[in-house]
Design a protein around this motif. Structure first.
Motif, PDB file in Angstrom:
ATOM      1  N   ARG A   1    -134.567   0.416 -59.664  1.00 50.13           N
ATOM      2  CA  ARG A   1    -134.378  -0.362 -58.433  1.00 50.13           C
ATOM      3  C   ARG A   1    -133.282   0.235 -57.550  1.00 50.13           C
ATOM      4  O   ARG A   1    -133.416   0.292 -56.330  1.00 50.13           O
ATOM      5  CB  ARG A   1    -134.063  -1.794 -58.802  1.00 50.13           C
ATOM      6  CG  ARG A   1    -133.950  -2.692 -57.607  1.00 50.13           C
ATOM      7  CD  ARG A   1    -133.610  -4.097 -58.047  1.00 50.13           C
ATOM      8  NE  ARG A   1    -133.307  -4.881 -56.887  1.00 50.13           N
ATOM      9  CZ  ARG A   1    -133.917  -5.996 -56.567  1.00 50.13           C
ATOM     10  NH1 ARG A   1    -134.844  -6.478 -57.349  1.00 50.13           N
ATOM     11  NH2 ARG A   1    -133.581  -6.653 -55.496  1.00 50.13           N
TER      12      ARG A   1
ATOM     13  N   GLU B   1    -133.671   1.196 -53.659  1.00 55.82           N
ATOM     14  CA  GLU B   1    -132.810   0.630 -52.628  1.00 55.82           C
ATOM     15  C   GLU B   1    -132.107   1.722 -51.829  1.00 55.82           C
ATOM     16  O   GLU B   1    -132.013   1.638 -50.608  1.00 55.82           O
ATOM     17  CB  GLU B   1    -131.786  -0.317 -53.258  1.00 55.82           C
ATOM     18  CG  GLU B   1    -132.396  -1.607 -53.741  1.00 55.82           C
ATOM     19  CD  GLU B   1    -131.412  -2.494 -54.480  1.00 55.82           C
ATOM     20  OE1 GLU B   1    -130.318  -2.023 -54.851  1.00 55.82           O
ATOM     21  OE2 GLU B   1    -131.741  -3.673 -54.679  1.00 55.82           O
TER      22      GLU B   1
ATOM     23  N   ASN C   1    -137.825 -10.343 -50.180  1.00 56.39           N
ATOM     24  CA  ASN C   1    -137.287  -8.994 -50.323  1.00 56.39           C
ATOM     25  C   ASN C   1    -137.139  -8.613 -51.791  1.00 56.39           C
ATOM     26  O   ASN C   1    -137.513  -7.499 -52.202  1.00 56.39           O
ATOM     27  CB  ASN C   1    -135.931  -8.906 -49.613  1.00 56.39           C
ATOM     28  CG  ASN C   1    -135.358  -7.515 -49.651  1.00 56.39           C
ATOM     29  OD1 ASN C   1    -136.012  -6.553 -49.252  1.00 56.39           O
ATOM     30  ND2 ASN C   1    -134.130  -7.399 -50.123  1.00 56.39           N
ATOM     31  N   GLU C   2    -136.611  -9.537 -52.582  1.00 53.84           N
ATOM     32  CA  GLU C   2    -136.438  -9.275 -54.012  1.00 53.84           C
ATOM     33  C   GLU C   2    -137.788  -9.024 -54.685  1.00 53.84           C
ATOM     34  O   GLU C   2    -137.927  -8.112 -55.505  1.00 53.84           O
ATOM     35  CB  GLU C   2    -135.719 -10.445 -54.690  1.00 53.84           C
ATOM     36  CG  GLU C   2    -134.273 -10.586 -54.297  1.00 53.84           C
ATOM     37  CD  GLU C   2    -133.438  -9.412 -54.762  1.00 53.84           C
ATOM     38  OE1 GLU C   2    -133.373  -9.157 -55.974  1.00 53.84           O
ATOM     39  OE2 GLU C   2    -132.860  -8.735 -53.886  1.00 53.84           O
ATOM     40  N   GLU C   3    -138.783  -9.819 -54.323  1.00 59.51           N
ATOM     41  CA  GLU C   3    -140.105  -9.654 -54.917  1.00 59.51           C
ATOM     42  C   GLU C   3    -140.698  -8.292 -54.546  1.00 59.51           C
ATOM     43  O   GLU C   3    -141.291  -7.615 -55.389  1.00 59.51           O
ATOM     44  CB  GLU C   3    -141.028 -10.791 -54.449  1.00 59.51           C
ATOM     45  CG  GLU C   3    -142.358 -10.847 -55.151  1.00 59.51           C
ATOM     46  CD  GLU C   3    -143.423  -9.964 -54.510  1.00 59.51           C
ATOM     47  OE1 GLU C   3    -144.375  -9.586 -55.222  1.00 59.51           O
ATOM     48  OE2 GLU C   3    -143.299  -9.643 -53.321  1.00 59.51           O
TER      49      GLU C   3
ATOM     50  N   THR D   1    -126.068  -8.220 -53.804  1.00 61.24           N
ATOM     51  CA  THR D   1    -126.978  -9.129 -54.493  1.00 61.24           C
ATOM     52  C   THR D   1    -127.363 -10.240 -53.515  1.00 61.24           C
ATOM     53  O   THR D   1    -126.660 -10.482 -52.519  1.00 61.24           O
ATOM     54  CB  THR D   1    -126.316  -9.759 -55.728  1.00 61.24           C
ATOM     55  OG1 THR D   1    -125.268 -10.629 -55.280  1.00 61.24           O
ATOM     56  CG2 THR D   1    -125.777  -8.691 -56.682  1.00 61.24           C
ATOM     57  N   PRO D   2    -128.439 -10.958 -53.808  1.00 53.25           N
ATOM     58  CA  PRO D   2    -128.789 -12.086 -52.937  1.00 53.25           C
ATOM     59  C   PRO D   2    -127.650 -13.099 -52.789  1.00 53.25           C
ATOM     60  O   PRO D   2    -127.401 -13.595 -51.685  1.00 53.25           O
ATOM     61  CB  PRO D   2    -130.012 -12.691 -53.618  1.00 53.25           C
ATOM     62  CG  PRO D   2    -130.654 -11.524 -54.303  1.00 53.25           C
ATOM     63  CD  PRO D   2    -129.491 -10.702 -54.805  1.00 53.25           C
TER      64      PRO D   2
ATOM     65  N   GLN E   1    -138.915 -18.325 -53.932  1.00 53.31           N
ATOM     66  CA  GLN E   1    -139.765 -17.655 -54.917  1.00 53.31           C
ATOM     67  C   GLN E   1    -141.095 -18.375 -55.082  1.00 53.31           C
ATOM     68  O   GLN E   1    -142.126 -17.734 -55.293  1.00 53.31           O
ATOM     69  CB  GLN E   1    -139.017 -17.562 -56.256  1.00 53.31           C
ATOM     70  CG  GLN E   1    -137.845 -16.611 -56.200  1.00 53.31           C
ATOM     71  CD  GLN E   1    -136.870 -16.788 -57.360  1.00 53.31           C
ATOM     72  OE1 GLN E   1    -136.834 -17.829 -58.028  1.00 53.31           O
ATOM     73  NE2 GLN E   1    -136.051 -15.775 -57.594  1.00 53.31           N
TER      74      GLN E   1
ATOM     75  N   LEU F   1    -134.737 -13.574 -48.582  1.00 57.13           N
ATOM     76  CA  LEU F   1    -134.202 -12.795 -49.704  1.00 57.13           C
ATOM     77  C   LEU F   1    -135.167 -12.830 -50.889  1.00 57.13           C
ATOM     78  O   LEU F   1    -135.337 -11.831 -51.587  1.00 57.13           O
ATOM     79  CB  LEU F   1    -132.834 -13.331 -50.127  1.00 57.13           C
ATOM     80  CG  LEU F   1    -131.668 -13.009 -49.199  1.00 57.13           C
ATOM     81  CD1 LEU F   1    -130.444 -13.827 -49.594  1.00 57.13           C
ATOM     82  CD2 LEU F   1    -131.356 -11.521 -49.215  1.00 57.13           C
ATOM     83  N   ALA F   2    -135.800 -13.970 -51.102  1.00 58.81           N
ATOM     84  CA  ALA F   2    -136.777 -14.071 -52.198  1.00 58.81           C
ATOM     85  C   ALA F   2    -137.936 -13.116 -51.963  1.00 58.81           C
ATOM     86  O   ALA F   2    -138.394 -12.441 -52.900  1.00 58.81           O
ATOM     87  CB  ALA F   2    -137.280 -15.504 -52.335  1.00 58.81           C
TER      88      ALA F   2
ATOM     89  N   LEU G   1    -139.051  -5.512 -53.769  1.00 60.02           N
ATOM     90  CA  LEU G   1    -138.339  -4.470 -54.506  1.00 60.02           C
ATOM     91  C   LEU G   1    -138.760  -4.452 -55.973  1.00 60.02           C
ATOM     92  O   LEU G   1    -138.946  -3.377 -56.559  1.00 60.02           O
ATOM     93  CB  LEU G   1    -136.827  -4.661 -54.375  1.00 60.02           C
ATOM     94  CG  LEU G   1    -136.233  -4.275 -53.027  1.00 60.02           C
ATOM     95  CD1 LEU G   1    -134.771  -4.710 -52.949  1.00 60.02           C
ATOM     96  CD2 LEU G   1    -136.357  -2.779 -52.784  1.00 60.02           C
ATOM     97  N   ASP G   2    -138.926  -5.620 -56.568  1.00 56.84           N
ATOM     98  CA  ASP G   2    -139.391  -5.689 -57.957  1.00 56.84           C
ATOM     99  C   ASP G   2    -140.784  -5.077 -58.092  1.00 56.84           C
ATOM    100  O   ASP G   2    -141.066  -4.352 -59.048  1.00 56.84           O
ATOM    101  CB  ASP G   2    -139.407  -7.133 -58.465  1.00 56.84           C
ATOM    102  CG  ASP G   2    -138.024  -7.693 -58.694  1.00 56.84           C
ATOM    103  OD1 ASP G   2    -137.049  -6.907 -58.736  1.00 56.84           O
ATOM    104  OD2 ASP G   2    -137.908  -8.934 -58.816  1.00 56.84           O
TER     105      ASP G   2
END
Length: 182
Positions: free
Chosen positions: A168, A172, A153-155, A3-4, A93, A150-151, A157-158
């Motif tokens: 997800r 990944e 990267n998360e965006e 996780t982040p 974000q 990380l923000a 992947l979302d």
């Protein structure tokens, strides 16, 4: 995949970011209260020189300078646990939401490193003390930049999850195994 927050803790461990770093950063707070406005001016001056970033700043530079000052001073708060991580992630974000390309975030962090290092060098006569403070300062900037990344990267992947309808975890796994030799 971590996780982040887990990644943040791993990075702190990798950088050997410890209580001594936190203490040194706290002592830098007053220095950056003084030097911060000049650093912020340079930060936004550099961003304003490029059409892509200037368009994002238009009409809001003074407001953004205020938020940048708050962000900068949070680097010297001395507390770098989960609440600090969550706050920095929200800042990342916000960069994602406004459409700021991540390469600009990385590039403009050089202003923080360069100008902050100059301020620290000017404040400490003893080279060893200055070097220790610069090392702590660099670590916190690296942690902050990693959280912003990380923000992004998360965006991404979302976005892939929404676009493909895939879970997800599967995306990944595909990303992690893509291109690996068997």
């Amino acid at each position: 995949m971590a996780t982040p927050l887990e990644t943040f803790h791993q990075l702190k461990q990798f950088l050997a970011f410890d209580d001594a770093d936190a203490a040194r950063l706290r002592t830098l707070g007053p220095l950056f209260e003084q030097a911060g406005p000049g650093i912020t001016d340079r930060f936004y001056g550099d961003l304003g020189r490029f059409p892509e970033t200037a368009a994002l700043l238009e009409g809001q530079v003074e407001r953004l300078k205020g938020t940048h000052g708050v962000w900068m001073m949070a680097l010297f708060a001395g507390e770098y646990g989960e609440p600090w991580f969550e706050r920095q992630l929200r800042i990342g974000q916000a960069h994602v939401r406004v459409g700021l390309s991540p390469h600009w975030v990385e590039a403009v962090m050089d202003v923080m490193r360069t100008e902050g290092t100059r301020a620290i060098l000017a404040a400490f006569e003893d080279k060893e003390t200055a070097a220790a403070h610069i090392a702590s300062y660099t670590k916190i900037l690296d942690l902050d930049l990693a959280i912003i990344n990380l923000a992004y990267n998360e965006e991404r992947l979302d976005r892939l999850t929404r676009l493909t309808g895939m879970r997800r975890a599967l995306i990944e796994k595909m990303v992690m195994t893509a291109g690996k030799k068997k």
